[in-house]
Scaffold this active site. Structure first.
Site, short mmCIF file in Angstrom:
data_model
loop_
_atom_site.label_atom_id
_atom_site.label_comp_id
_atom_site.label_asym_id
_atom_site.label_seq_id
_atom_site.Cartn_x
_atom_site.Cartn_y
_atom_site.Cartn_z
N HIS A 148 0.85 -1.20 0.00
CA HIS A 148 0.00 0.00 0.00
C HIS A 148 0.88 1.25 0.00
O HIS A 148 1.25 1.79 1.04
CB HIS A 148 -0.90 0.00 1.23
CG HIS A 148 -2.01 1.01 1.16
ND1 HIS A 148 -3.29 0.74 1.57
CD2 HIS A 148 -2.04 2.29 0.70
CE1 HIS A 148 -4.05 1.80 1.39
NE2 HIS A 148 -3.30 2.76 0.86
N HIS A 176 1.55 5.11 -2.12
CA HIS A 176 1.12 6.14 -3.06
C HIS A 176 2.36 6.74 -3.72
O HIS A 176 3.13 7.44 -3.06
CB HIS A 176 0.31 7.22 -2.35
CG HIS A 176 -0.98 6.70 -1.78
ND1 HIS A 176 -2.14 6.61 -2.52
CD2 HIS A 176 -1.27 6.20 -0.55
CE1 HIS A 176 -3.09 6.10 -1.77
NE2 HIS A 176 -2.60 5.84 -0.57
N ASN A 206 -4.85 5.97 -7.27
CA ASN A 206 -5.39 7.33 -7.30
C ASN A 206 -4.39 8.32 -7.89
O ASN A 206 -3.98 9.29 -7.27
CB ASN A 206 -5.87 7.78 -5.91
CG ASN A 206 -4.78 7.71 -4.87
OD1 ASN A 206 -3.77 7.05 -5.04
ND2 ASN A 206 -4.99 8.40 -3.76
N ASP A 210 -8.83 2.91 -3.38
CA ASP A 210 -8.31 3.44 -2.11
C ASP A 210 -8.49 4.95 -2.01
O ASP A 210 -8.17 5.69 -2.94
CB ASP A 210 -6.83 3.11 -1.95
CG ASP A 210 -6.26 3.73 -0.69
OD1 ASP A 210 -6.90 3.60 0.37
OD2 ASP A 210 -5.22 4.39 -0.77
N HIS A 250 -10.89 0.72 1.10
CA HIS A 250 -10.81 1.79 2.10
C HIS A 250 -12.16 1.83 2.82
O HIS A 250 -13.17 2.16 2.21
CB HIS A 250 -10.52 3.11 1.40
CG HIS A 250 -10.41 4.29 2.32
ND1 HIS A 250 -9.25 5.01 2.45
CD2 HIS A 250 -11.30 4.88 3.15
CE1 HIS A 250 -9.43 5.99 3.31
NE2 HIS A 250 -10.67 5.94 3.76
N HIS A 286 -5.38 -0.32 5.78
CA HIS A 286 -4.98 0.57 6.88
C HIS A 286 -5.96 0.54 8.07
O HIS A 286 -6.64 1.53 8.37
CB HIS A 286 -4.78 2.01 6.39
CG HIS A 286 -5.77 2.51 5.39
ND1 HIS A 286 -7.14 2.40 5.54
CD2 HIS A 286 -5.59 3.13 4.20
CE1 HIS A 286 -7.74 2.94 4.52
NE2 HIS A 286 -6.82 3.39 3.68
N ASN A 339 -6.21 9.38 7.10
CA ASN A 339 -7.46 8.68 6.77
C ASN A 339 -7.15 7.19 6.69
O ASN A 339 -6.41 6.80 5.80
CB ASN A 339 -8.04 9.14 5.43
CG ASN A 339 -8.82 10.42 5.53
OD1 ASN A 339 -9.15 10.88 6.61
ND2 ASN A 339 -9.13 11.01 4.39
N ASP A 380 1.02 2.73 3.83
CA ASP A 380 0.15 3.77 3.28
C ASP A 380 0.96 5.05 3.07
O ASP A 380 0.52 6.17 3.36
CB ASP A 380 -1.05 4.04 4.19
CG ASP A 380 -2.12 4.91 3.54
OD1 ASP A 380 -2.04 5.13 2.32
OD2 ASP A 380 -3.03 5.37 4.24
N HIS A 384 3.06 14.37 0.60
CA HIS A 384 2.41 15.64 0.28
C HIS A 384 3.45 16.75 0.33
O HIS A 384 4.47 16.64 1.02
CB HIS A 384 1.29 15.95 1.27
CG HIS A 384 0.13 15.02 1.20
ND1 HIS A 384 -0.72 14.96 0.12
CD2 HIS A 384 -0.33 14.09 2.08
CE1 HIS A 384 -1.65 14.04 0.33
NE2 HIS A 384 -1.44 13.49 1.51
#
Length: 407
Positions: free
Chosen positions: A50, A52, A84, A140, A167, A219, A265, A291, A295
């Site tokens: 998992h 991103h 995503n 997700d 999710h 998660h 989240n 996860d 950012h």
């Protein structure tokens, strides 16, 4: 082909079931190299199902290359990207992902989105996605509300022998995402109830078990959710529960200290939840998944209500959990390694070779890892762990026939 020789290293390998002190000799690129393994440990290269990677579409946060560098630095040899992205990970975007991933220093895989544009309205061409290499399906970040749609998706995934990962946050119980409703009033927010996770997890575990489909509950933040996963697994469900390093080591109280760096989240929960979640490390149906959610600094500097949720985790996961769980007798080292290697790799059918196959992490249990800005290899540094020092140090990793040493 040259050889890497690691002398007298302690091997802990649940992949090949090898537990001994021995000398490792594996083929590698470049020149012959010998490492004194006295006092060191060799584990299988870690697996994270998992992650991103933000590529394509959000490469100001992370890219395939910087995400791979971060993962490698944290001891990961296999990572699974979420869908995503922009465009969303389907069809030709999957093909492009794998074409570019070939040049990465580790093995990178991707799921396909479950529904078109992650909107929960129409299923993607799941059969095409599988043909192109997707190892699962996930929206997700967004729960799937339409039960008929989810049922069809689970049945089509079952026919492909691939998992659906979900999710689990029911929007009916989420007023402000990212902060638990028991801690949110301190910030003038209503927050998100734990019931958001319980309700959808119970529903979807029931449906997947009934259909005989493979299901990954992502998660997990609540101990009750973990108990539900364990109960369904005992009843024969083909299920995996992901537990993140931050849900194991932080609580909703930490939002007061770290602000947006502790906004997640699903949210950080109670101390009891964190403590009880650790008891599932060692259960064959639970894995560690970071996860990893990079950012930009600008995004995380927004007010708590407006900032995006998530933290980076690839580079700090193992040393954090070794310090906070293993050294504090909350789980064994062997169980932690299995949860970071064999268990997720087996569930997703990832071709992990283990230490015997030349995919391993060298770890110094007496070393130290200081987490500062210079420590990170990824683009984004949105971590509440900056400024902390952890016990143990990853000295290097061997994967894809190459050894990478870290100072």
């Amino acid at each position: 082909m040259a050889t890497l020789t690691v002398k007298n290293v302690r091997i802990i390998d649940p992949v090949s079931r090898r537990y001994e002190t021995a000398t490792l000799i594996v083929p590698v690129e470049g020149a012959d190299k010998t490492v004194d393994g006295e006092g060191l440990m060799a584990f299988p290269a870690f697996v994270d199902v998992h992650v991103h990677l933000r590529d394509p579409g959000f490469t100001e946060k992370e890219s395939l290359e910087t995400g791979a560098a971060a993962a490698l630095h944290g001891g990961y040899g296999h990572i699974l990207a979420m869908a995503n992205t922009k465009p969303v990970m389907t069809g030709d975007i999957i093909a492009d992902f794998y074409a570019r991933a070939k040049s990465l220093p580790l093995y990178a895989y991707t799921v396909s989105a479950l529904t078109k544009d992650l909107k929960g309205e129409v299923l993607v061409d799941m059969e095409e996605a599988a043909r192109l290499g997707a190892v699962g399906f996930s929206d997700d970040g967004f729960p799937v509300d339409n039960m008929d749609l989810l049922k069809e998706g689970l049945l089509r995934a079952k026919a492909l022998d691939l998992p659906v990962s979900l999710h689990e946050e029911d929007p009916a119980y989420v007023k402000n995402p990212g902060v638990d409703s028991r801690f949110a009033p301190a910030f003038g927010l209503k927050g998100a109830d734990a019931m958001a996770e319980y309700s959808l997890s119970a529903r979807d575990l029931s449906l997947a078990h009934y259909l005989g489909a493979k299901l990954d509950i992502q998660h997990i933040s609540c101990a009750l959710t973990a108990r539900l996963v364990a109960a369904f697994a005992e009843s024969g469900a083909n299920v995996l529960g992901e537990i993140t390093p931050h849900h194991l080591t932080m609580t909703g109280e930490d939002v007061k200290t770290y602000g947006t760096l502790a906004k997640m989240n699903p949210p950080l929960r109670t101390a009891e939840d964190a403590s009880d979640l650790a008891k599932f490390i060692g259960h064959e149906n639970f894995c560690i998944a970071t996860d990893h959610a990079p950012h930009t600094t600008e995004e995380k500097n927004r007010p708590l209500k407006d900032a995006p949720s998530g933290i980076t985790g690839l580079e700090t996961a193992f040393v954090l959990l070794y310090t906070e769980l293993v050294l504090k007798d909350k789980c064994t080292l062997e169980d932690l390694i299995a949860a970071m290697t064999k268990i997720p790799a087996d569930f997703y059918k990832l071709p992990h070779k283990g230490v015997a196959g030349g995919e391993f992490v060298l770890f110094d249990p007496e070393g130290e890892t200081a987490v500062d800005e210079a420590f990170f290899r990824g683009k984004s540094h949105n971590s509440p762990l900056i400024g902390k020092t952890f016990k143990g140090k990853i000295k290097g990793i061997c994967v894809k026939g190459k050894y990478h040493a870290f100072e």
